[in-house]
Design a protein around this motif. Structure first.
Motif, short mmCIF file in Angstrom:
data_model
loop_
_atom_site.label_atom_id
_atom_site.label_comp_id
_atom_site.label_asym_id
_atom_site.label_seq_id
_atom_site.Cartn_x
_atom_site.Cartn_y
_atom_site.Cartn_z
N PHE A 287 -10.02 9.44 -9.13
CA PHE A 287 -8.61 8.83 -8.88
C PHE A 287 -8.25 7.55 -9.82
O PHE A 287 -8.99 6.44 -9.76
CB PHE A 287 -8.56 8.43 -7.44
CG PHE A 287 -8.69 9.52 -6.36
CD1 PHE A 287 -7.55 10.43 -5.91
CD2 PHE A 287 -9.80 9.81 -5.73
CE1 PHE A 287 -7.76 11.39 -5.10
CE2 PHE A 287 -9.94 10.64 -4.62
CZ PHE A 287 -8.81 11.64 -4.74
N ALA A 288 -7.38 7.84 -10.67
CA ALA A 288 -6.81 6.82 -11.59
C ALA A 288 -5.68 6.25 -11.09
O ALA A 288 -4.75 6.93 -10.93
CB ALA A 288 -6.72 7.48 -13.11
N ALA A 289 -5.83 5.05 -10.63
CA ALA A 289 -4.60 4.06 -10.31
C ALA A 289 -4.10 4.71 -8.96
O ALA A 289 -2.76 5.13 -9.24
CB ALA A 289 -3.58 3.69 -11.57
N PRO A 290 -4.91 5.10 -8.00
CA PRO A 290 -4.29 5.99 -6.94
C PRO A 290 -3.01 5.44 -6.38
O PRO A 290 -3.30 4.15 -5.68
CB PRO A 290 -5.10 6.31 -6.21
CG PRO A 290 -6.23 5.31 -6.38
CD PRO A 290 -6.06 4.87 -7.78
N ASP A 291 -2.04 6.05 -6.17
CA ASP A 291 -0.72 5.58 -5.48
C ASP A 291 -0.91 6.15 -4.21
O ASP A 291 -0.25 7.27 -3.80
CB ASP A 291 0.48 5.61 -6.17
CG ASP A 291 1.73 5.28 -5.61
OD1 ASP A 291 1.55 4.65 -4.29
OD2 ASP A 291 2.90 5.84 -5.89
N GLU A 292 -1.41 5.93 -3.20
CA GLU A 292 -1.96 6.31 -2.00
C GLU A 292 -1.92 5.15 -1.13
O GLU A 292 -2.66 4.12 -1.43
CB GLU A 292 -3.06 7.49 -1.86
CG GLU A 292 -3.26 7.90 -0.37
CD GLU A 292 -2.11 8.46 0.43
OE1 GLU A 292 -1.11 7.86 0.57
OE2 GLU A 292 -2.28 9.60 0.78
N ASP A 293 -1.66 5.01 0.28
CA ASP A 293 -1.91 4.02 1.17
C ASP A 293 -3.27 3.92 1.31
O ASP A 293 -4.11 4.97 1.47
CB ASP A 293 -1.48 4.45 2.68
CG ASP A 293 0.00 4.31 2.65
OD1 ASP A 293 0.86 4.07 1.79
OD2 ASP A 293 0.54 4.91 3.52
N ALA A 321 2.90 -1.19 -11.43
CA ALA A 321 3.42 0.06 -10.93
C ALA A 321 3.05 0.11 -9.39
O ALA A 321 4.06 0.44 -8.64
CB ALA A 321 3.35 1.27 -11.80
N LEU A 322 2.00 -0.30 -9.33
CA LEU A 322 1.37 -0.03 -7.78
C LEU A 322 1.72 -1.32 -6.91
O LEU A 322 2.04 -1.20 -5.93
CB LEU A 322 -0.15 0.05 -7.90
CG LEU A 322 -0.62 1.19 -8.32
CD1 LEU A 322 -2.09 1.35 -8.34
CD2 LEU A 322 0.20 2.32 -7.82
N ARG A 323 2.03 -2.49 -7.67
CA ARG A 323 2.81 -3.55 -6.97
C ARG A 323 4.13 -3.23 -6.41
O ARG A 323 4.44 -3.37 -5.14
CB ARG A 323 2.92 -4.79 -7.76
CG ARG A 323 3.77 -6.00 -7.27
CD ARG A 323 3.78 -7.03 -8.10
NE ARG A 323 2.30 -7.51 -8.45
CZ ARG A 323 2.16 -8.50 -9.28
NH1 ARG A 323 3.25 -9.18 -9.79
NH2 ARG A 323 0.85 -9.04 -9.80
N PHE A 324 5.10 -2.50 -7.10
CA PHE A 324 5.98 -1.98 -6.89
C PHE A 324 6.10 -0.98 -5.74
O PHE A 324 6.63 -1.03 -4.53
CB PHE A 324 6.72 -1.43 -7.88
CG PHE A 324 8.16 -0.41 -7.50
CD1 PHE A 324 9.24 -1.05 -7.15
CD2 PHE A 324 7.95 0.92 -7.42
CE1 PHE A 324 10.40 -0.21 -6.81
CE2 PHE A 324 8.91 1.70 -7.05
CZ PHE A 324 10.19 1.21 -6.80
N ALA A 325 5.13 -0.02 -5.88
CA ALA A 325 4.80 1.24 -4.74
C ALA A 325 4.21 0.41 -3.47
O ALA A 325 4.89 0.97 -2.31
CB ALA A 325 3.94 2.06 -5.42
N ALA A 326 3.73 -0.80 -3.45
CA ALA A 326 3.30 -1.37 -2.34
C ALA A 326 4.37 -1.82 -1.55
O ALA A 326 4.59 -1.80 -0.39
CB ALA A 326 2.24 -2.30 -2.55
#
Length: 439
Positions: A287-293, A321-326
């Protein structure tokens, strides 16, 4: 379908006469296609040591700048065709075929590409473009793949590719958010290229809208794509000769792979875990930089980890990107995790898994890795050190310590892995004395 003239098609009268839904979907894809091209990724450090030429074997000799690639998708189509136009809408039909990706504009020859692909220089990297796609089979939920001549012919094509490869594994790539069809295929194609054209790679093209403004749409599309992904892995395990089915899931693609693997972990009636593991043949999962809870990722992980050889999670804790997603999802992401989102039981499980169950947390720290941006998200292919480690995991099936990474621990007992300052020298030592057959 040919994509190199997409910008011309965008202004054609025929598209102006298309249905409103088709035009809206096409506009998103074409806007993406007319911007930010995919350039050939930096050469993984393992191939710049000079000890091994990954393309020095009979299959690559005389190879071209065109890359063949397998694909599967649950995108709906506007018109049924051997060369269909895929939309941004999910469907219940699983479609499979082959794509052709071109490196460069036609002026680049194979020897030039070979030199670029073993060079440390990042200048003059050619653009990858999707030339065409050909769909071989479309399976509705009612279709029986075992009795479908088209499906069996497609699986035979995969088996032929596996028989010709030094690596008998099948690698399934699941792209991330903001990926139009052409971008997802280009990312998978360059990964295949840097295996020395030896690994068999299939890209799962879930219906991302291909727009930075469509994150919420992509979140819904990713969730809707889980059944198709799980069905794909099930079909590949039943109908191909792959020794292992490996999975590389990037960003929002982790939502699909994580939940899909948890779905596959439910055994048939009377089936033991050993039989289920043997049936699925799951190998390396990255999993590369996974955008999942984070909570959901760990919940899923507990369901399937014993069915795999190894599960790795590459994380940059400064990932913008994951900061935005969070913020959007109101929960930390697995690629930028927070222990505050986990129960005490989950924390204990993750710590134990990192020590005993071949679960590897890999800290991708820009302070340790040359050329990596502080807020990087696409590090698995944009950085030569990280891509080198990803390739070694998939091609060698080795533990992190055997790939040159360094072991570390958090105060509460979680084991994780980092890139040491002499990582490039460690890789050089690993490559010394190897031959192309050992890539």
């Amino acid at each position: 379908m040919f994509f190199f003239d997409a910008c011309v098609l965008a202004s054609s009268a025929r598209l102006l006469r298309a249905a409103r839904a088709a035009l809206a979907a096409a506009s998103v894809a074409l806007l993406a296609a007319c911007s930010s091209p995919v350039q050939l990724m930096p050469t993984p450090v393992k191939f710049t040591t000079g000890y091994v030429d990954p393309f020095e074997h009979k299959q690559a000799l005389g190879a071209s700048t065109s890359i063949p690639l397998l694909y599967a998708t649950n995108r709906a189509v506007f018109i049924e065709s051997r060369q269909p136009f895929y939309s941004i809408f999910p469907s219940d039909t699983l479609r499979m075929g082959a794509a052709q990706v071109q490196i460069g504009d036609g002026s680049l020859d194979w020897e030039q590409l070979r030199r670029l692909s073993t060079s440390v220089s990042e200048r003059g990297r050619p653009v990858l473009s999707l030339e065409r796609m050909e769909e071989f089979v479309a399976l509705t939920p009612q279709s029986d793949a075992e009795t479908s001549p088209e499906a069996q012919a497609y699986f035979a094509l995969i088996n032929d590719a596996l028989a010709a490869s030094r690596h008998r594994d099948l690698i399934v790539y699941v792209h991330g958010f903001n990926n139009a069809v052409w971008r997802g295929t280009a990312q998978a194609a360059q990964f295949h290229h840097f295996t020395g054209r030896q690994a068999v790679v299939l890209v799962f093209l879930w219906p991302s809208a291909g727009s930075l403004l469509s994150y919420a749409t992509d979140v819904r599309a990713a969730r809707a794509s889980v059944p198709a992904f799980a069905r794909l892995i099930e079909l590949l395990s039943r109908n191909t000769n792959a020794e292992h089915i490996n999975i590389l899931a990037f960003s929002a693609g982790a939502r699909i792979a994580s939940e899909g693997l948890a779905t596959l972990a439910r055994p048939n009636e009377g089936e033991t875990r050993e039989a289920l593991r043997a049936r699925l043949r799951l190998g390396q999962v990255y999993f590369a930089a996974p955008d999942e809870d984070t909570y959901r990722f760990v919940t899923d992980l507990r369901q399937y980890i014993d069915l795999t050889e190894r599960v790795s999670l590459g994380a940059n804790l400064g990932d913008r990107a994951l900061r935005f997603a969070a913020r959007h999802q109101r929960a930390s992401r697995a690629g930028r995790p927070s222990a505050d989102d986990l129960t005490d039981e989950q924390i204990a499980f993750v710590n134990a898994a990192s020590q005993q169950l071949n679960f590897d947390m890999i800290r991708v720290d820009p302070r340790d890795i040359p050329g990596l941006g502080r807020r990087a998200h696409s590090f698995w292919f944009s950085n030569a050190w990280v891509s080198s480690d990803v390739l070694m995991q998939f091609l060698w099936h080795k533990a992190p310590a055997d790939r040159g990474l360094q072991e570390s621990h958090t105060p509460n007992g979680l084991r994780f892995w980092t890139f040491p300052p002499d990582y490039d020298q460690r890789v050089e030592g690993l490559m010394r004395g190897r031959n192309p057959a050992e890539l």
